[in-house]
Design an enzyme around this catalytic site. Structure first.
Site, PDB file in Angstrom:
ATOM      1  N   THR A 163       0.861  -1.187   0.000  1.00 45.58           N
ATOM      2  CA  THR A 163       0.000   0.000   0.000  1.00 45.58           C
ATOM      3  C   THR A 163       0.898   1.238   0.000  1.00 45.58           C
ATOM      4  O   THR A 163       2.072   1.169   0.351  1.00 45.58           O
ATOM      5  CB  THR A 163      -0.912   0.026   1.248  1.00 45.58           C
ATOM      6  OG1 THR A 163      -0.095  -0.031   2.414  1.00 45.58           O
ATOM      7  CG2 THR A 163      -1.885  -1.135   1.237  1.00 45.58           C
ATOM      8  N   CYS A 164       0.318   2.357  -0.411  1.00 42.06           N
ATOM      9  CA  CYS A 164       1.066   3.621  -0.401  1.00 42.06           C
ATOM     10  C   CYS A 164       1.382   3.994   1.038  1.00 42.06           C
ATOM     11  O   CYS A 164       0.559   3.750   1.910  1.00 42.06           O
ATOM     12  CB  CYS A 164       0.246   4.732  -1.049  1.00 42.06           C
ATOM     13  SG  CYS A 164       0.234   4.625  -2.843  1.00 42.06           S
ATOM     14  N   PRO A 165       2.524   4.542   1.335  1.00 40.25           N
ATOM     15  CA  PRO A 165       3.562   5.010   0.418  1.00 40.25           C
ATOM     16  C   PRO A 165       4.601   3.938   0.069  1.00 40.25           C
ATOM     17  O   PRO A 165       5.533   4.216  -0.671  1.00 40.25           O
ATOM     18  CB  PRO A 165       4.219   6.142   1.195  1.00 40.25           C
ATOM     19  CG  PRO A 165       4.162   5.680   2.616  1.00 40.25           C
ATOM     20  CD  PRO A 165       2.829   4.950   2.729  1.00 40.25           C
TER      21      PRO A 165
END
Length: 85
Positions: free
Chosen positions: A21-23
């Site tokens: 998942t981001c980041p």
């Protein structure tokens, strides 16, 4: 397996970040690009709306070239990114 063995090799390295998942999606992408020689191509599999928007944009902002973006099964996007010279 995200990358089919029968695909013509048009890249130097593969990275599958579909579970990230981001980041972390761009952190892992950047680390992979940092380990590559200028001009080499990274084939990257990612998934999710945020990585689809952010990874190509951030790579381009850092001077790398997004050569292609191909849709794969299961909502996966496969990018080919050439490391800046």
């Amino acid at each position: 397996m995200i990358f089919a063995d029968s695909e013509e090799q048009t890249h130097d390295r593969d990275l599958d970040i579909t579970g990230e998942t981001c980041p972390m999606t761009f952190v892992r992408t950047r680390l992979a690009l940092d380990r590559m020689a200028p001009g080499q191509v990274l084939r990257l599999a990612l998934k999710g709306d945020e990585p689809r928007r952010n990874v190509p944009r951030t790579a381009t902002e850092q001077g790398h070239a997004v050569l292609s973006a191909t849709e794969a099964e299961g909502g996966i996007l496969v990018l080919r990114i050439r490391k800046k010279s």
